[in-house]
Scaffold this motif. Structure first.
Motif, mmCIF file in Angstrom:
data_model
loop_
_atom_site.group_PDB
_atom_site.id
_atom_site.type_symbol
_atom_site.label_atom_id
_atom_site.label_comp_id
_atom_site.label_asym_id
_atom_site.label_seq_id
_atom_site.Cartn_x
_atom_site.Cartn_y
_atom_site.Cartn_z
ATOM 1 N N ASP A 1 0.855 -1.177 0.000
ATOM 2 C CA ASP A 1 0.000 0.000 0.000
ATOM 3 C C ASP A 1 0.898 1.236 0.000
ATOM 4 N N GLN A 2 0.881 1.955 -1.096
ATOM 5 C CA GLN A 2 1.788 3.091 -1.243
ATOM 6 C C GLN A 2 1.511 4.182 -0.210
ATOM 7 N N GLU A 3 0.250 4.437 0.105
ATOM 8 C CA GLU A 3 -0.080 5.488 1.069
ATOM 9 C C GLU A 3 0.393 5.127 2.468
ATOM 10 N N VAL A 4 0.218 3.867 2.843
ATOM 11 C CA VAL A 4 0.691 3.421 4.156
ATOM 12 C C VAL A 4 2.208 3.510 4.221
ATOM 13 N N ALA A 5 2.883 3.082 3.172
ATOM 14 C CA ALA A 5 4.343 3.137 3.143
ATOM 15 C C ALA A 5 4.839 4.569 3.254
ATOM 16 N N LEU A 6 4.177 5.494 2.560
ATOM 17 C CA LEU A 6 4.583 6.897 2.618
ATOM 18 C C LEU A 6 4.367 7.477 4.010
ATOM 19 N N GLU A 7 3.275 7.112 4.645
ATOM 20 C CA GLU A 7 3.038 7.611 6.003
ATOM 21 C C GLU A 7 4.118 7.126 6.961
ATOM 22 N N GLY B 1 13.752 7.621 -5.047
ATOM 23 C CA GLY B 1 14.940 7.842 -4.237
ATOM 24 C C GLY B 1 14.614 8.560 -2.945
ATOM 25 N N LYS B 2 15.619 8.761 -2.111
ATOM 26 C CA LYS B 2 15.409 9.314 -0.773
ATOM 27 C C LYS B 2 14.905 10.754 -0.820
ATOM 28 N N ARG C 1 10.370 14.591 -0.143
ATOM 29 C CA ARG C 1 9.485 15.637 -0.651
ATOM 30 C C ARG C 1 8.016 15.178 -0.604
ATOM 31 N N ALA C 2 7.791 13.920 -0.953
ATOM 32 C CA ALA C 2 6.430 13.383 -0.872
ATOM 33 C C ALA C 2 5.962 13.325 0.579
#
Length: 214
Positions: free
Chosen positions: A19-25, A61-62, A67-68
């Motif tokens: 889940d991209q949103e969970v990973a980003l959080e 990348g990092k 930034r995201a």
């Protein structure tokens, strides 16, 4: 019959099994807690539950991931200023609510303390200058918005015509940044609210309006 794999199909091409949103959080919380440079790619991959190759393939990348994460932080409430300024009828009420909201948000126990925009890039090597510039840009935008709100208060007669909007803005901006450091050092909500109350006693000028808190 096709075998179920547990992987979400995203059109043609290789499926992404997370889940991209969970990973980003999760990445946002780690950056918020440790800062940009102190957070390694291995730590990010582990926290996000994905491989380094998936991190690069998805986020680039990092730096792009950071930034995201900043965008997510602002969308989740790190950018309360615009809403507060739109809702409060007076400059004094807006600044007071901004300080009180900061005292509450910076000391919550369900996420890292302090402000990600204030703290995540304070100590960086020259190679991370774009990250420092990014965060400085957000802080400067907040400063400009605060000064504009105070200036509107002067023009509306809430403050004396000779009030130094720039100096007043620097005073309260400095307090907000200091509150973030204090929160990271373990200051309580009550102590930061007391500091906000003391700072509001320095508010100059005209009598308060009927909707402005005492």
């Amino acid at each position: 019959m096709k075998k179920a794999t547990g992987v979400v199909q995203r059109g043609r091409g290789r499926p992404r099994g997370f889940d991209q949103e969970v990973a980003l959080e999760r990445a946002m919380l780690l950056f918020w807690e440790r800062g940009y440079e102190a957070t390694s790619l291995d730590e990010l991959s582990a926290a996000m539950g994905i491989s380094p190759s998936s991190l690069y393939a998805t986020f680039g990348g990092k730096e792009q991931l950071f930034r995201a994460a900043v965008d997510l932080y602002l969308a989740r409430g790190g950018g309360n200023m615009a809403r507060i300024f739109a809702e409060e009828p007076t400059a004094r009420g807006a600044v007071r609510r901004l300080l009180e909201t900061a005292a509450d948000e910076l000391t919550r126990t369900d996420h890292p303390s302090g402000c990600m925009i204030a703290l995540a890039g304070t100590q960086c090597s020259p190679g991370a200058r774009p990250i420092q510039d990014l965060l400085r840009g957000h802080r400067e935008a907040w400063h400009v918005a605060l000064q504009a709100r105070i200036q509107r208060g002067i023009e509306a007669g809430e403050l004396a015509p000779g009030t130094d909007a720039a100096a007043l803005t620097t005073l309260y901006s400095t307090l907000l940044l200091g509150m973030s450091v204090q929160a990271r050092d373990g200051a309580s909500r009550e102590s930061l609210r007391a500091a906000a109350e003391a700072a509001m006693r320095a508010w100059p000028g005209a009598p308060r309006g009927p909707q402005d808190p005492a």
